[in-house]
Design a protein around this motif. Structure first.
Motif, PDB file in Angstrom:
ATOM      1  N   THR A 176       0.820  -1.221   0.000  1.00  0.00           N
ATOM      2  CA  THR A 176       0.000   0.000   0.000  1.00  0.00           C
ATOM      3  C   THR A 176       0.851   1.267   0.000  1.00  0.00           C
ATOM      4  N   ALA A 177       2.158   1.116   0.323  1.00  0.00           N
ATOM      5  CA  ALA A 177       3.064   2.269   0.268  1.00  0.00           C
ATOM      6  C   ALA A 177       3.673   2.422  -1.124  1.00  0.00           C
ATOM      7  N   GLY A 178       3.280   1.535  -2.046  1.00  0.00           N
ATOM      8  CA  GLY A 178       3.794   1.632  -3.413  1.00  0.00           C
ATOM      9  C   GLY A 178       5.119   0.930  -3.611  1.00  0.00           C
ATOM     10  N   GLN A 179       5.579   0.201  -2.586  1.00  0.00           N
ATOM     11  CA  GLN A 179       6.851  -0.517  -2.726  1.00  0.00           C
ATOM     12  C   GLN A 179       6.627  -1.897  -3.340  1.00  0.00           C
ATOM     13  N   PRO A 180       7.572  -2.369  -4.156  1.00  0.00           N
ATOM     14  CA  PRO A 180       7.389  -3.659  -4.835  1.00  0.00           C
ATOM     15  C   PRO A 180       7.374  -4.833  -3.857  1.00  0.00           C
ATOM     16  N   ILE A 181       6.548  -5.831  -4.149  1.00  0.00           N
ATOM     17  CA  ILE A 181       6.577  -7.096  -3.415  1.00  0.00           C
ATOM     18  C   ILE A 181       7.200  -8.126  -4.352  1.00  0.00           C
ATOM     19  N   ALA A 182       8.408  -8.560  -4.012  1.00  0.00           N
ATOM     20  CA  ALA A 182       9.115  -9.525  -4.859  1.00  0.00           C
ATOM     21  C   ALA A 182       8.652 -10.936  -4.539  1.00  0.00           C
ATOM     22  N   ASN A 183       8.721 -11.806  -5.558  1.00  0.00           N
ATOM     23  CA  ASN A 183       8.499 -13.236  -5.342  1.00  0.00           C
ATOM     24  C   ASN A 183       7.080 -13.588  -4.875  1.00  0.00           C
ATOM     25  N   ALA A 184       6.114 -12.706  -5.142  1.00  0.00           N
ATOM     26  CA  ALA A 184       4.718 -13.038  -4.847  1.00  0.00           C
ATOM     27  C   ALA A 184       4.267 -14.138  -5.802  1.00  0.00           C
ATOM     28  N   THR A 185       3.449 -15.082  -5.297  1.00  0.00           N
ATOM     29  CA  THR A 185       2.910 -16.136  -6.164  1.00  0.00           C
ATOM     30  C   THR A 185       1.624 -15.638  -6.814  1.00  0.00           C
ATOM     31  N   ILE A 186       1.577 -15.739  -8.140  1.00  0.00           N
ATOM     32  CA  ILE A 186       0.401 -15.273  -8.882  1.00  0.00           C
ATOM     33  C   ILE A 186      -0.227 -16.454  -9.611  1.00  0.00           C
ATOM     34  N   ASP A 187      -1.453 -16.789  -9.248  1.00  0.00           N
ATOM     35  CA  ASP A 187      -2.220 -17.781 -10.009  1.00  0.00           C
ATOM     36  C   ASP A 187      -3.177 -17.030 -10.916  1.00  0.00           C
ATOM     37  N   THR A 188      -3.286 -17.475 -12.157  1.00  0.00           N
ATOM     38  CA  THR A 188      -4.236 -16.828 -13.054  1.00  0.00           C
ATOM     39  C   THR A 188      -4.908 -17.883 -13.913  1.00  0.00           C
ATOM     40  N   TRP A 189      -6.199 -17.704 -14.178  1.00  0.00           N
ATOM     41  CA  TRP A 189      -6.933 -18.669 -15.013  1.00  0.00           C
ATOM     42  C   TRP A 189      -8.085 -17.962 -15.721  1.00  0.00           C
ATOM     43  N   GLU A 190      -8.493 -18.524 -16.853  1.00  0.00           N
ATOM     44  CA  GLU A 190      -9.479 -17.851 -17.702  1.00  0.00           C
ATOM     45  C   GLU A 190     -10.100 -18.838 -18.678  1.00  0.00           C
ATOM     46  N   THR A 191     -11.136 -18.384 -19.391  1.00  0.00           N
ATOM     47  CA  THR A 191     -11.755 -19.218 -20.430  1.00  0.00           C
ATOM     48  C   THR A 191     -10.972 -19.094 -21.726  1.00  0.00           C
ATOM     49  N   ASP A 192     -11.200 -20.050 -22.624  1.00  0.00           N
ATOM     50  CA  ASP A 192     -10.707 -19.923 -23.993  1.00  0.00           C
ATOM     51  C   ASP A 192     -11.723 -19.130 -24.816  1.00  0.00           C
ATOM     52  N   HIS A 193     -11.538 -19.099 -26.138  1.00  0.00           N
ATOM     53  CA  HIS A 193     -12.432 -18.297 -26.994  1.00  0.00           C
ATOM     54  C   HIS A 193     -13.832 -18.883 -27.128  1.00  0.00           C
ATOM     55  N   PHE A 194     -14.056 -20.113 -26.618  1.00  0.00           N
ATOM     56  CA  PHE A 194     -15.418 -20.660 -26.591  1.00  0.00           C
ATOM     57  C   PHE A 194     -16.126 -20.323 -25.279  1.00  0.00           C
ATOM     58  N   GLY A 195     -15.454 -19.587 -24.388  1.00  0.00           N
ATOM     59  CA  GLY A 195     -16.048 -19.304 -23.080  1.00  0.00           C
ATOM     60  C   GLY A 195     -15.988 -20.508 -22.155  1.00  0.00           C
ATOM     61  N   LEU A 196     -15.010 -21.406 -22.410  1.00  0.00           N
ATOM     62  CA  LEU A 196     -14.905 -22.640 -21.619  1.00  0.00           C
ATOM     63  C   LEU A 196     -13.582 -22.703 -20.865  1.00  0.00           C
ATOM     64  N   TYR A 197     -13.634 -23.134 -19.610  1.00  0.00           N
ATOM     65  CA  TYR A 197     -12.415 -23.430 -18.858  1.00  0.00           C
ATOM     66  C   TYR A 197     -11.934 -24.827 -19.243  1.00  0.00           C
ATOM     67  N   ASP A 198     -10.636 -25.057 -19.089  1.00  0.00           N
ATOM     68  CA  ASP A 198     -10.088 -26.374 -19.471  1.00  0.00           C
ATOM     69  C   ASP A 198     -10.795 -27.516 -18.747  1.00  0.00           C
ATOM     70  N   THR A 199     -11.206 -27.276 -17.494  1.00  0.00           N
ATOM     71  CA  THR A 199     -11.837 -28.348 -16.706  1.00  0.00           C
ATOM     72  C   THR A 199     -13.212 -28.740 -17.239  1.00  0.00           C
ATOM     73  N   GLN A 200     -13.768 -27.929 -18.135  1.00  0.00           N
ATOM     74  CA  GLN A 200     -15.086 -28.264 -18.679  1.00  0.00           C
ATOM     75  C   GLN A 200     -14.997 -29.224 -19.866  1.00  0.00           C
ATOM     76  N   TYR A 201     -13.770 -29.428 -20.381  1.00  0.00           N
ATOM     77  CA  TYR A 201     -13.604 -30.367 -21.493  1.00  0.00           C
ATOM     78  C   TYR A 201     -13.515 -31.785 -20.961  1.00  0.00           C
ATOM     79  N   LYS A 202     -14.280 -32.673 -21.577  1.00  0.00           N
ATOM     80  CA  LYS A 202     -14.291 -34.059 -21.111  1.00  0.00           C
ATOM     81  C   LYS A 202     -12.935 -34.723 -21.320  1.00  0.00           C
TER      82      LYS A 202
END
Lengths: 321, 321
Positions: free
Chosen positions: B158-184
């Motif tokens: 919050t002071a604007g200082q960098p946080i190094a080595n933070a773990t970032i998880d990111t996930w999203e749909t593909d262009h069909f609006g589907l997450y990988d887990t929805q594919y059989k």
């Protein structure tokens, strides 16, 4: 993994985006306001009204309690288990509604007292359609099911005139506090019967003194009662259901006074006007005359039932709205 | 049929009758008063408080709506089906809470904004633990999953200082609006990844532009949305979850502006501060430099994340109570 026809794909429903913009929430109250605005899309006015009240009260509940994420998740999991405990022969959500006093409240609002009409009580899960028809003065219980009880009275309208040929269903527990349907080897129906009122509205039958009993405690409702420090007992009672053409169906029960659980019925079924006193009759001759095969005493339950005409019920219901 | 050991007998729980008398109800409000009096038996003060509010709001809801017996039974059956639709991999009660705005409200109350800290958003059901770790600038999506998107920014306190080595998880749909887990035939994880912020707090990865999608409509929640005249769509978004020692875990998502469903997200996940604009970069050279294998353009998403320290979070939470 690139063929969308081979995916668990949810389908878009038939509804378009709303014809209005909703402000993007910058504070919690905007979420509630947006939800209420979305309710204006509801086609049914009654459903919209109910949804508005549901949103108002659920959101206010969350706000009032400052509900934590953990508590909310506990509630979600509890409600899920309530649904999953329910089967064709067990309804745990009704049981939850019962122990929360909600069933009794809905019953009270939907069956307002009409004049001197007999009040209603909860139907419960133990009614069956297969009870034997019995004649006047006959027994609904086989021998050895409990302490003898003679039940008599009249079926009347609100003007005090007899209602002839009314159908009376009655059912109760045996001396173990068990309904016949709870026995794994239930043969013929027992401790239940169907009879008709006579020309003068009178009815009479032999039965046994019912016994208090616990509601099922092996599910989530049992757990929550433990958590609330509440017992899971219903006071002893005799179920009665009366039907006659032109009259509102009357589902009720009679609660003998003196039961340990009379004022703390776990499902809130007892109403003051439905409490009855059992009179002890000590006379071998009287017992034989009533048809009891053995013993020298029995309990006497005298009670008239006053049925409300459909017209009276409609008027009362209109006035209550 | 006389051996109680051969019966489905419910068991009496360990609780005695209450040490007080409750008046026998002569009117509906006495039921509510009795229920509240019974709540005084609750050992846990927090549970008693929650139960009091629950009784207050559920009983008031029934009174306010003059709920009919039929409506109450419809609600009971609906809630039962919500529980029964839930499985190990599907939670229909959370979905119901989501579309009622309750999940968003609980989230907002439990994760109050702290200074300039990035706001939270709903986790949703599509996070998995098995995402591959990727290096700086690498792609979370395999080739052919949608329109190219480059995501970059910094993780700061919050002071604007960098946080190094933070773990970032990111996930999203593909262009069909589907997450990988929805594919059989889901093989390796796709359209999801885990990376670390650099010494200067910076992060960058390649992805695809996510696509809006419907929540499951084949259950009771789908039915109620139809009844309410509401669509069942979520606007497109990129999930982000950040963790760093000494900081509050941040579960959030970024919502590109312009989506048809941005202001009417069926689960109320969008917050104003989480809406982002995607910049179109038209340059084959730039696309190659970023590592995109083909094409002459991509979308650019620039966004910093501000994490709140545990100390700051605790202070804010204390102030909110």
């Amino acid at each position: 993994m690139s063929d969308p026809s081979n995916a668990f794909k949810a389908l878009k429903n038939s509804r378009p985006p709303p014809p209005f913009e909703l402000p993007l929430p910058e504070s919690p109250d905007v979420i509630t306001a947006n939800m209420l605005k979305l309710n204006t899309l509801t086609p049914s006015p009654r459903m919209k009204f109910i949804m508005d009240k549901l949103v108002e009260h659920t959101h206010k509940f969350v706000n009032d309690t400052n509900l934590t994420t953990e508590e909310w998740m506990t509630a979600i999991q509890f409600l899920t288990r309530v649904g999953q405990k329910s089967t064709d022969i067990r309804q745990e959500f009704i049981l939850l509604s019962d122990v929360m006093g909600i069933s009794a409240l809905v019953d009270a609002l939907n069956n307002p007292t009409v004049g001197k009409g007999t009040e209603s009580s909860v139907l419960g899960p133990f009614f069956t359609e297969d009870a034997s028809e019995i004649g006047n003065g006959e027994s609904i219980a086989s021998e050895g099911k409990g302490e003898y009880m003679w039940v008599e009275g009249r079926v009347l309208n609100t003007a005090g005139q007899p209602i002839a040929n009314a159908t009376i269903d009655t059912w109760e527990t045996d001396h173990f506090g068990l309904y016949d349907t709870q026995y794994k080897d239930r043969g013929a129906p027992d401790c239940r019967g169907r009879l008709k009122s006579g020309e003068d509205g009178s009815y009479a039958f032999r039965a046994v003194v019912p016994v208090s009993y616990p509601i099922p405690g092996d599910g989530p409702v049992g757990e929550i009662l433990e958590g609330l420090g509440r017992h899971n007992m219903r006071p002893n009672h005799l179920h009665m259901m009366l039907e006659a053409p032109g009259y509102r169906k009357l589902t009720t029960a009679l609660y003998p006074e003196g039961d340990t659980y009379l004022t703390s019925d776990v499902v809130f079924g007892v109403k003051k006007s439905l409490v009855v006193s059992l009179e002890e009759v000590k006379s071998e001759a009287e017992a034989r005359a009533k048809g009891f095969p053995t013993g020298d005493s029995y309990k006497l339950l005298k009670r008239d039932f006053i049925m409300v005409s459909l017209e009276e019920a409609q008027k009362a219901s209109g006035a209550a709205k």
